[in-house]
Design a protein around this motif. Structure first.
Motif, mmCIF file in Angstrom:
data_model
loop_
_atom_site.group_PDB
_atom_site.id
_atom_site.type_symbol
_atom_site.label_atom_id
_atom_site.label_comp_id
_atom_site.label_asym_id
_atom_site.label_seq_id
_atom_site.Cartn_x
_atom_site.Cartn_y
_atom_site.Cartn_z
ATOM 1 N N HIS A 10 42.781 -145.792 -22.235
ATOM 2 C CA HIS A 10 43.729 -144.792 -22.712
ATOM 3 C C HIS A 10 45.178 -145.155 -22.389
ATOM 4 O O HIS A 10 46.090 -144.421 -22.777
ATOM 5 C CB HIS A 10 43.394 -143.415 -22.108
ATOM 6 N N ASN A 11 45.401 -146.266 -21.694
ATOM 7 C CA ASN A 11 46.758 -146.658 -21.343
ATOM 8 C C ASN A 11 47.301 -147.727 -22.292
ATOM 9 O O ASN A 11 46.539 -148.398 -22.988
ATOM 10 C CB ASN A 11 46.820 -147.121 -19.893
ATOM 11 N N SER A 12 48.619 -147.878 -22.321
ATOM 12 C CA SER A 12 49.289 -148.564 -23.428
ATOM 13 C C SER A 12 49.080 -150.066 -23.481
ATOM 14 O O SER A 12 48.865 -150.640 -24.545
ATOM 15 C CB SER A 12 50.794 -148.270 -23.374
ATOM 16 N N VAL A 13 49.193 -150.738 -22.340
ATOM 17 C CA VAL A 13 49.107 -152.203 -22.331
ATOM 18 C C VAL A 13 47.674 -152.630 -22.601
ATOM 19 O O VAL A 13 46.751 -152.225 -21.898
ATOM 20 C CB VAL A 13 49.592 -152.773 -20.985
ATOM 21 N N GLU A 14 47.470 -153.450 -23.627
ATOM 22 C CA GLU A 14 46.122 -153.850 -24.011
ATOM 23 C C GLU A 14 45.734 -155.234 -23.520
ATOM 24 O O GLU A 14 44.548 -155.527 -23.374
ATOM 25 C CB GLU A 14 45.984 -153.824 -25.537
ATOM 26 N N ALA A 15 46.709 -156.093 -23.269
ATOM 27 C CA ALA A 15 46.408 -157.490 -22.977
ATOM 28 C C ALA A 15 47.132 -157.935 -21.705
ATOM 29 O O ALA A 15 48.153 -157.362 -21.315
ATOM 30 C CB ALA A 15 46.815 -158.377 -24.151
ATOM 31 N N VAL A 16 46.583 -158.966 -21.071
ATOM 32 C CA VAL A 16 47.150 -159.496 -19.833
ATOM 33 C C VAL A 16 47.383 -160.995 -19.981
ATOM 34 O O VAL A 16 46.829 -161.654 -20.866
ATOM 35 C CB VAL A 16 46.231 -159.221 -18.635
ATOM 36 N N HIS A 17 48.200 -161.544 -19.078
ATOM 37 C CA HIS A 17 48.513 -162.966 -19.097
ATOM 38 C C HIS A 17 47.700 -163.753 -18.075
ATOM 39 O O HIS A 17 47.562 -164.971 -18.199
ATOM 40 C CB HIS A 17 50.004 -163.165 -18.836
ATOM 41 N N ALA A 18 47.195 -163.067 -17.059
ATOM 42 C CA ALA A 18 46.386 -163.705 -16.024
ATOM 43 C C ALA A 18 45.712 -162.619 -15.217
ATOM 44 O O ALA A 18 46.125 -161.447 -15.235
ATOM 45 C CB ALA A 18 47.255 -164.576 -15.114
ATOM 46 N N VAL A 19 44.661 -162.985 -14.498
ATOM 47 C CA VAL A 19 44.090 -162.130 -13.465
ATOM 48 C C VAL A 19 43.929 -162.977 -12.210
ATOM 49 O O VAL A 19 43.784 -164.203 -12.278
ATOM 50 C CB VAL A 19 42.742 -161.495 -13.865
#
Length: 341
Positions: free
Chosen positions: A61-70
């Motif tokens: 339900h939160n805006s950011v859908e993608a990440v660059h690293a974990v």
């Protein structure tokens, strides 16, 4: 029949690289998964004692859908600094979401507790994890070390050293699944005190010894073996000091909600590989990444197959982390390879 990718590593999923930074004196380290392009991400936490950064933004339900690293790190809460090091390395390369003229890399992180494992933790004012995170990002590649490396450097299980494990599975529809785990649970990955892994039914090509299940089952198979309780061949530990943290990845096209479902389902792999797991003393967590590189969009039946295979892949990765551990000075527990047959 399941089959592995060419490396049998999470990097068989197109669009991902993994870097390790290891400090043998500290008996700790950092592992990061870098995404060549931002990847759809989710997370599920089922352990009772998690340590995390930027996990709230991964909820559907939160805006950011993608990440660059974990990032997976040792060091307990001190290890959360590792994400800042990875973030710094990405920013230097101009990687991140553009916000008001600034580049902001999105780097969620999770930690495990490895403070009490025989390593030298007298690091002075600031812990070394930010620098270790930066180093891990700089070394990210398709191939990387398993066992006593990265976030698995100081990991321990019930009676054996833990470690960093990875595995991959190729599905008939062309989708690849990869798993990465830093294995440090309060429970045991083997049946009683045998060399046989709980995850034996899912093993491919003798990747963690090829022993199968013991027959007959040993008398202690039903005994609850814990890291801090009645250890043979290792030092007695106090309660606490646990957590298995992991990443599941696929090149299938997933929504953010489907990535969340993938992270949920993969905890089944913890259950098949560790007993007990998800305890109040563990911070068990799975990050899910979907690169979409295969272009395959899954119908309902195919999604079920994906989630089932992902759980099996995670169980294998957990076992491979313990299987690959190597001995070091001042170890609390022995390695799997030294356990009598």
């Amino acid at each position: 029949m399941f089959r592995t990718g060419p490396r049998n590593l999470i990097t068989d999923v197109a669009g991902l690289r993994v870097g390790n930074a290891t400090d043998a004196l500290l008996k700790s380290g950092v592992t990061t998964v870098l995404c060549d392009e931002p990847a759809i991400a989710g997370v599920q936490i089922l352990g009772g004692a998690p340590g995390t950064r930027e996990t709230d933004l991964l909820e559907p339900h939160n805006s950011v859908e993608a990440v660059h690293a974990v990032v997976l790190s040792g060091g307990s809460a001190f290890g959360l600094d590792a994400a800042s090091g990875v973030q710094a390395a990405l920013r230097e390369r101009g990687i991140g979401f553009e916000v008001g003229g600034f580049r902001v890399p999105i780097v969620p992180a999770a930690i495990l507790f490895d403070l009490r494992n025989g390593g030298d933790k007298d690091w002075g004012r600031y812990p070394p994890y930010r620098d270790l995170g930066y180093e891990a990002a700089q070394t990210a590649a398709m191939d990387f070390q398993l066992g006593t490396a990265g976030a698995g450097t100081g990991a321990l299980t019930a009676g054996l050293k833990g470690g960093l494990g990875s595995a991959s599975t190729l599905l008939d529809n062309g989708v690849t699944i990869g798993a990465l785990a830093a294995v440090n649970p309060t429970g045991s990955v083997t049946v009683g005190r045998t060399r046989h892994f709980w995850a034996a039914p899912f093993e491919i090509d003798d990747e963690f010894g090829g022993l199968g299940y013991p027959s007959p089952m040993p008398d202690d198979a039903k005994r609850i073996l814990l890291k801090y309780r009645d250890q043979h061949g290792g030092r007695q530990m106090e309660t606490g000091g646990n957590t298995t943290i992991a990443v599941i990845a696929t090149d299938a096209v997933l929504t953010k909600a489907a990535a969340k479902r993938l992270a949920i389902s993969v905890h089944d792999g913890f259950v098949r590989a560790i007993w007990p797991t998800h305890t109040p003393a563990d911070g068990d967590l799975v990050f899910a990444l979907a690169t979409g590189k295969s272009g395959v969009r899954l119908e309902a039946d195919a999604a079920i197959d994906l989630y089932a295979a992902a759980g099996a892949t995670m169980a294998r990765a957990i076992s491979r982390g313990v299987f690959a551990a190597t001995p070091a000075e001042n170890d609390f527990f022995p390695v799997w390879s030294s356990r009598p047959g």
